[in-house]
Scaffold this active site. Structure first.
Site, PDB file in Angstrom:
ATOM      1  N   ARG A  38       0.819  -1.218   0.000  1.00  0.00           N
ATOM      2  CA  ARG A  38       0.000   0.000   0.000  1.00  0.00           C
ATOM      3  C   ARG A  38       0.852   1.267   0.000  1.00  0.00           C
ATOM      4  O   ARG A  38       0.444   2.294   0.536  1.00  0.00           O
ATOM      5  CB  ARG A  38      -0.970   0.030   1.192  1.00  0.00           C
ATOM      6  CG  ARG A  38      -2.077  -1.020   1.097  1.00  0.00           C
ATOM      7  CD  ARG A  38      -3.280  -0.618   1.950  1.00  0.00           C
ATOM      8  NE  ARG A  38      -4.068  -1.795   2.267  1.00  0.00           N
ATOM      9  CZ  ARG A  38      -4.349  -2.214   3.493  1.00  0.00           C
ATOM     10  NH1 ARG A  38      -3.907  -1.542   4.541  1.00  0.00           N
ATOM     11  NH2 ARG A  38      -5.067  -3.288   3.692  1.00  0.00           N
ATOM     12  N   ARG A  42      -3.461   5.971   0.057  1.00  0.00           N
ATOM     13  CA  ARG A  42      -4.075   7.062   0.816  1.00  0.00           C
ATOM     14  C   ARG A  42      -3.135   7.867   1.692  1.00  0.00           C
ATOM     15  O   ARG A  42      -3.454   8.975   2.091  1.00  0.00           O
ATOM     16  CB  ARG A  42      -5.204   6.485   1.699  1.00  0.00           C
ATOM     17  CG  ARG A  42      -6.380   5.993   0.897  1.00  0.00           C
ATOM     18  CD  ARG A  42      -7.348   5.207   1.756  1.00  0.00           C
ATOM     19  NE  ARG A  42      -6.782   3.938   2.210  1.00  0.00           N
ATOM     20  CZ  ARG A  42      -7.395   3.093   3.026  1.00  0.00           C
ATOM     21  NH1 ARG A  42      -8.601   3.407   3.483  1.00  0.00           N
ATOM     22  NH2 ARG A  42      -6.836   1.968   3.375  1.00  0.00           N
ATOM     23  N   ARG A  51      -6.854  11.213  -7.222  1.00  0.00           N
ATOM     24  CA  ARG A  51      -8.014  10.332  -7.109  1.00  0.00           C
ATOM     25  C   ARG A  51      -9.305  11.085  -6.787  1.00  0.00           C
ATOM     26  O   ARG A  51     -10.393  10.489  -6.789  1.00  0.00           O
ATOM     27  CB  ARG A  51      -7.786   9.323  -5.959  1.00  0.00           C
ATOM     28  CG  ARG A  51      -7.139   8.001  -6.305  1.00  0.00           C
ATOM     29  CD  ARG A  51      -8.048   6.980  -6.959  1.00  0.00           C
ATOM     30  NE  ARG A  51      -9.396   6.906  -6.454  1.00  0.00           N
ATOM     31  CZ  ARG A  51      -9.785   6.221  -5.385  1.00  0.00           C
ATOM     32  NH1 ARG A  51      -8.908   5.536  -4.684  1.00  0.00           N
ATOM     33  NH2 ARG A  51     -11.053   6.208  -5.017  1.00  0.00           N
ATOM     34  N   ASP A  87      -6.699  -3.302  -7.419  1.00  0.00           N
ATOM     35  CA  ASP A  87      -7.418  -3.849  -6.266  1.00  0.00           C
ATOM     36  C   ASP A  87      -7.643  -5.328  -6.529  1.00  0.00           C
ATOM     37  O   ASP A  87      -7.778  -5.745  -7.693  1.00  0.00           O
ATOM     38  CB  ASP A  87      -8.760  -3.139  -6.061  1.00  0.00           C
ATOM     39  CG  ASP A  87      -9.418  -3.544  -4.750  1.00  0.00           C
ATOM     40  OD1 ASP A  87      -9.178  -2.874  -3.739  1.00  0.00           O
ATOM     41  OD2 ASP A  87     -10.151  -4.561  -4.738  1.00  0.00           O
ATOM     42  N   TYR A 162     -14.732 -12.902  -0.116  1.00  0.00           N
ATOM     43  CA  TYR A 162     -15.549 -11.751  -0.524  1.00  0.00           C
ATOM     44  C   TYR A 162     -16.791 -12.198  -1.295  1.00  0.00           C
ATOM     45  O   TYR A 162     -17.896 -11.685  -1.078  1.00  0.00           O
ATOM     46  CB  TYR A 162     -14.738 -10.792  -1.396  1.00  0.00           C
ATOM     47  CG  TYR A 162     -13.811  -9.892  -0.614  1.00  0.00           C
ATOM     48  CD1 TYR A 162     -14.308  -8.978   0.317  1.00  0.00           C
ATOM     49  CD2 TYR A 162     -12.432  -9.944  -0.806  1.00  0.00           C
ATOM     50  CE1 TYR A 162     -13.461  -8.149   1.033  1.00  0.00           C
ATOM     51  CE2 TYR A 162     -11.575  -9.118  -0.087  1.00  0.00           C
ATOM     52  CZ  TYR A 162     -12.094  -8.225   0.821  1.00  0.00           C
ATOM     53  OH  TYR A 162     -11.257  -7.406   1.534  1.00  0.00           O
TER      54      TYR A 162
END
Length: 355
Positions: A38, A42, A51, A87, A162
């Site tokens: 990562r 963010r 973004r 992702d 998921y």
């Protein structure tokens, strides 16, 4: 030869002699290579800026945006490898699964897979389904030069979780109920996901990725016997499918201290270790013939620099006897991490380990 030197008829790429690929191959390195899970995300203000107003899945399908985001931490931190910005649910979306990534929640699946009829939602992934990946990696490798690009995908168990739960889950109750209650359906689901995952990784390698990482984020929820019986065959199928390319294959999961040996046995060249197990102990569990990746606790980066350096030395000391070591965090960069803390960490590891 491929990026890792396998006989594919091509010459070694510009990244072949990089510290990162040397460490993955368990060869001597000029310094311990560093990258962060990562790292493109963010924690960077420049990431948040580009973004802005763009949904996550859409941002993964814009080659120029993917290129910019992937390059940001390389420019800022001087890391030894880039990780392709994407992702784990991108290949599922690409084959038509009705899902979305909801802010603050994560991937949400409209029609969970819980019966044999539900398996019809899966189909093979083709390169045309993800042509934007091929385009983005072409742009990236041209920019990165001698810096390797790591391709990645979600492992069959985590993707299955998921799909079966319909979204993120703390206890994986639907997933485990299916795994225990209908092992035949479970095996077919994971086998199909292994094919999709392998196809997604092949696209990335053929476009120019120098290594690949399989993220099994949720597999730490399983006992070793369940992993070996119900999950390892599918993960091993993925690793076998890309073995011919000769690029290093990294396997990472969270809370997998009891599974480390099995993660390597599934076919990884490099086993990622979270922060719960010291690297020297991890090496004992994994056994010889594998490099290790890790494993500073991401939360340490919120401490003063002196404390960060002390904890980093602990990781490096534990890694001193390893055949190959790639320095990383024990999980992804936390969103509120100060970017300068990462830059300083890269510099500290490089300086401390310079040969």
């Amino acid at each position: 030869m491929s990026a890792n030197g396998s006989p594919t008829g091509k010459q070694p790429t510009a990244t072949y002699e990089s510290a990162f690929l040397k460490a993955c191959r368990r060869e001597p390195v000029p310094h311990t290579p560093v990258w962060f899970m990562r790292q493109a995300g963010r924690s960077l203000p420049e990431y948040r800026k580009v973004r802005e107003g763009i949904p996550m899945l859409e941002s993964c399908m814009r080659p120029e945006l993917v290129t910019e985001i992937t390059l940001q931490p390389v420019r800022r931190h001087g890391v030894d490898a880039a990780i392709y910005f994407s992702d784990i649910v991108v290949p599922l979306k690409a084959i038509g699964i009705d899902l979305d990534i909801k802010p603050g929640v994560g991937p949400v699946v409209e029609r969970p897979i819980r019966t044999r009829a539900d398996l019809a939602q899966l189909r093979d992934l083709t390169p045309d389904d993800v042509s934007y990946v091929t385009e983005a990696i072409g742009l990236l490798t041209a920019e990165l030069g001698e810096t390797p690009l790591i391709g990645f995908a979600g492992a069959p168990f985590t993707l299955a979780s998921y799909l079966v739960e319909g979204g993120p889950s703390r206890n994986h109750e639907h997933t485990k109920a299916l795994m225990y209650g209908d092992p035949e359906l479970w095996a077919d689901l994971l086998d199909g996901l292994a094919d999709i995952t392998a196809a997604f990784l092949k696209v990335q390698i053929e476009a120019g990725a120098s290594a690949v990482q399989l993220f099994d984020s949720w597999v730490g929820a399983l006992a070793p016997a369940d992993y070996r019986r119900s999950v390892m065959p599918a993960s091993a199928k993925v690793f076998r499918a890309v073995e011919e390319y000769g690029v290093p294959r990294i396997h990472f999961g969270v809370g997998t201290g009891e599974l480390l040996g099995l993660l390597g046995e599934a076919g990884a060249d490099v086993v990622g270790v979270d922060w719960r197990v010291p690297l020297d102990e991890a090496a004992r569990r994994v056994g010889p013939g594998k490099a290790l990746q890790g494993n500073l606790d991401p939360a340490v980066l919120f401490a003063p620099q002196q404390a960060v350096e002390a904890k980093t030395r602990e990781v490096l000391d534990a890694a001193a006897g390893l055949e190959g070591h790639v320095f990383n965090l024990g999980h992804g960069v936390l969103p509120t991490t100060e970017p300068d803390a990462l830059t300083r960490l890269v510099e500290y590891v490089h300086t401390r380990t310079a040969r």
